[in-house]
Structures are given as structure tokens and as C-alpha cells.
Design a protein around this motif. Structure first.
Motif, PDB file in Angstrom:
ATOM      1  N   ARG A 152       0.509  -1.459   0.164  1.00 36.15           N
ATOM      2  CA  ARG A 152      -0.282  -0.636  -0.130  1.00 36.15           C
ATOM      3  C   ARG A 152       0.685   1.219   0.279  1.00 36.15           C
ATOM      4  O   ARG A 152       0.681   2.459  -0.578  1.00 36.15           O
ATOM      5  N   ILE A 153       1.795   1.362   0.891  1.00 36.97           N
ATOM      6  CA  ILE A 153       2.868   2.242   1.087  1.00 36.97           C
ATOM      7  C   ILE A 153       3.625   2.950  -0.587  1.00 36.97           C
ATOM      8  O   ILE A 153       3.300   3.738  -0.783  1.00 36.97           O
ATOM      9  N   GLY A 154       3.994   1.260  -0.749  1.00 35.05           N
ATOM     10  CA  GLY A 154       4.236   1.552  -2.688  1.00 35.05           C
ATOM     11  C   GLY A 154       3.431   2.186  -3.385  1.00 35.05           C
ATOM     12  O   GLY A 154       3.766   2.592  -4.429  1.00 35.05           O
ATOM     13  N   ALA A 155       2.464   1.893  -3.021  1.00 36.19           N
ATOM     14  CA  ALA A 155       0.655   2.625  -4.298  1.00 36.19           C
ATOM     15  C   ALA A 155       0.952   4.041  -4.431  1.00 36.19           C
ATOM     16  O   ALA A 155       0.637   4.093  -5.679  1.00 36.19           O
ATOM     17  N   VAL A 156       0.859   4.414  -2.830  1.00 30.56           N
ATOM     18  CA  VAL A 156       0.645   5.445  -2.622  1.00 30.56           C
ATOM     19  C   VAL A 156       2.105   6.304  -2.870  1.00 30.56           C
ATOM     20  O   VAL A 156       1.924   7.190  -3.638  1.00 30.56           O
ATOM     21  N   ILE A 157       3.358   6.030  -3.278  1.00 28.38           N
ATOM     22  CA  ILE A 157       4.556   6.738  -3.706  1.00 28.38           C
ATOM     23  C   ILE A 157       4.366   6.530  -4.878  1.00 28.38           C
ATOM     24  O   ILE A 157       3.936   7.258  -5.516  1.00 28.38           O
ATOM     25  N   ALA A 158       4.175   5.440  -5.858  1.00 26.38           N
ATOM     26  CA  ALA A 158       4.041   5.485  -6.968  1.00 26.38           C
ATOM     27  C   ALA A 158       2.830   6.329  -7.419  1.00 26.38           C
ATOM     28  O   ALA A 158       2.940   6.751  -8.626  1.00 26.38           O
ATOM     29  N   ALA A 159       1.458   6.597  -6.780  1.00 26.49           N
ATOM     30  CA  ALA A 159       0.485   7.129  -7.730  1.00 26.49           C
ATOM     31  C   ALA A 159       1.035   8.940  -7.628  1.00 26.49           C
ATOM     32  O   ALA A 159       0.842   9.656  -8.066  1.00 26.49           O
ATOM     33  N   ALA A 160       2.102   9.403  -6.140  1.00 26.84           N
ATOM     34  CA  ALA A 160       2.263  10.909  -6.368  1.00 26.84           C
ATOM     35  C   ALA A 160       3.630  10.850  -6.964  1.00 26.84           C
ATOM     36  O   ALA A 160       3.440  11.741  -7.273  1.00 26.84           O
ATOM     37  N   VAL A 161       4.694  10.288  -7.738  1.00 26.44           N
ATOM     38  CA  VAL A 161       5.367  10.294  -8.847  1.00 26.44           C
ATOM     39  C   VAL A 161       4.088  10.655 -10.267  1.00 26.44           C
ATOM     40  O   VAL A 161       4.728  11.294 -10.345  1.00 26.44           O
ATOM     41  N   VAL A 162       3.665  10.021  -9.717  1.00 24.34           N
ATOM     42  CA  VAL A 162       2.412  10.220 -10.823  1.00 24.34           C
ATOM     43  C   VAL A 162       1.704  11.294 -11.035  1.00 24.34           C
ATOM     44  O   VAL A 162       1.820  12.230 -11.808  1.00 24.34           O
ATOM     45  N   VAL A 163       1.610  11.821 -10.201  1.00 19.50           N
ATOM     46  CA  VAL A 163       0.573  13.444 -10.626  1.00 19.50           C
ATOM     47  C   VAL A 163       1.501  13.630 -10.590  1.00 19.50           C
ATOM     48  O   VAL A 163       1.591  14.804 -11.149  1.00 19.50           O
ATOM     49  N   VAL A 164       3.119  14.543  -9.873  1.00 22.41           N
ATOM     50  CA  VAL A 164       4.401  15.149  -9.854  1.00 22.41           C
ATOM     51  C   VAL A 164       4.554  14.887 -11.314  1.00 22.41           C
ATOM     52  O   VAL A 164       4.821  16.503 -11.931  1.00 22.41           O
ATOM     53  N   VAL A 165       4.340  13.974 -12.371  1.00 22.97           N
ATOM     54  CA  VAL A 165       5.255  14.087 -12.943  1.00 22.97           C
ATOM     55  C   VAL A 165       3.684  14.497 -14.330  1.00 22.97           C
ATOM     56  O   VAL A 165       4.647  15.717 -15.208  1.00 22.97           O
ATOM     57  N   ALA A 166       2.635  14.993 -14.236  1.00 23.90           N
ATOM     58  CA  ALA A 166       1.270  14.399 -14.539  1.00 23.90           C
ATOM     59  C   ALA A 166       1.665  15.957 -15.302  1.00 23.90           C
ATOM     60  O   ALA A 166       1.769  17.349 -15.541  1.00 23.90           O
TER      61      ALA A 166
END
Length: 84
Positions: free
Chosen positions: A61-75
């Protein structure tokens, strides 16, 4: 004990209960107390979302949240570049 004395005693007991209830409601309605309850609730939900019942971290779950945050920052970065 006479009926009058018993009634007066009942009235005093009811007043004491009512006073306690009013004091509790006044305490709960204070903005600082409301904020503390909200923070405590958020902490409990965060802990439940990131830890198992045994207290171990839920890495997936923590990994999924970090991945989602990275996607948002890149977008957001791409959108800013595109606007320039």
C-alpha cells in the motif's frame, strides 16, 4: 421521607445530570477539541491503512501511494511545460 423531600431530591438529581450533560456538550463543541478528535481519527485511519493488525507495515500500500504521488508530480510537471 416525605413526598415533597423525595421530589426535591429527584429534581436535584435531574439538575445534576443535566448540568453534567450540558458541560460535556460544551466541552465537545470547543473548536480545539473538535480539531483534536479529527486529528486522532485521521491518525487511526492512516495507521489502519498502512499497518496490518499485527502492527507490520503494509509495504504494497505504501508503495502504491508513492507511485501514485510520483505519477501526479510528473503529470503536473508535463502540464506546466506544455503551457509555456
Amino acid at each position: 421521607m416525605s413526598d415533597t423531600a423525595r421530589i426535591e431530591q429527584d429534581i436535584e438529581a435531574a439538575r445534576a445530570r443535566l448540568e453534567g450533560t450540558v458541560n460535556e456538550l460544551a466541552y465537545r463543541a470547543q473548536p480545539q477539541v473538535i480539531a483534536q478528535r479529527q486529528v486522532q481519527g485521521l491518525r487511526l485511519r492512516l495507521d489502519a491503512a498502512t499497518h496490518t493488525e499485527d502492527g507490520e507495515l503494509r509495504i504494497e500500500r505504501i508503495g502504491a501511494v508513492i507511485a501514485a504521488a510520483v505519477v501526479v508530480v510528473v503529470a503536473v510537471g508535463l502540464l506546466r511545460r506544455r503551457r509555456r
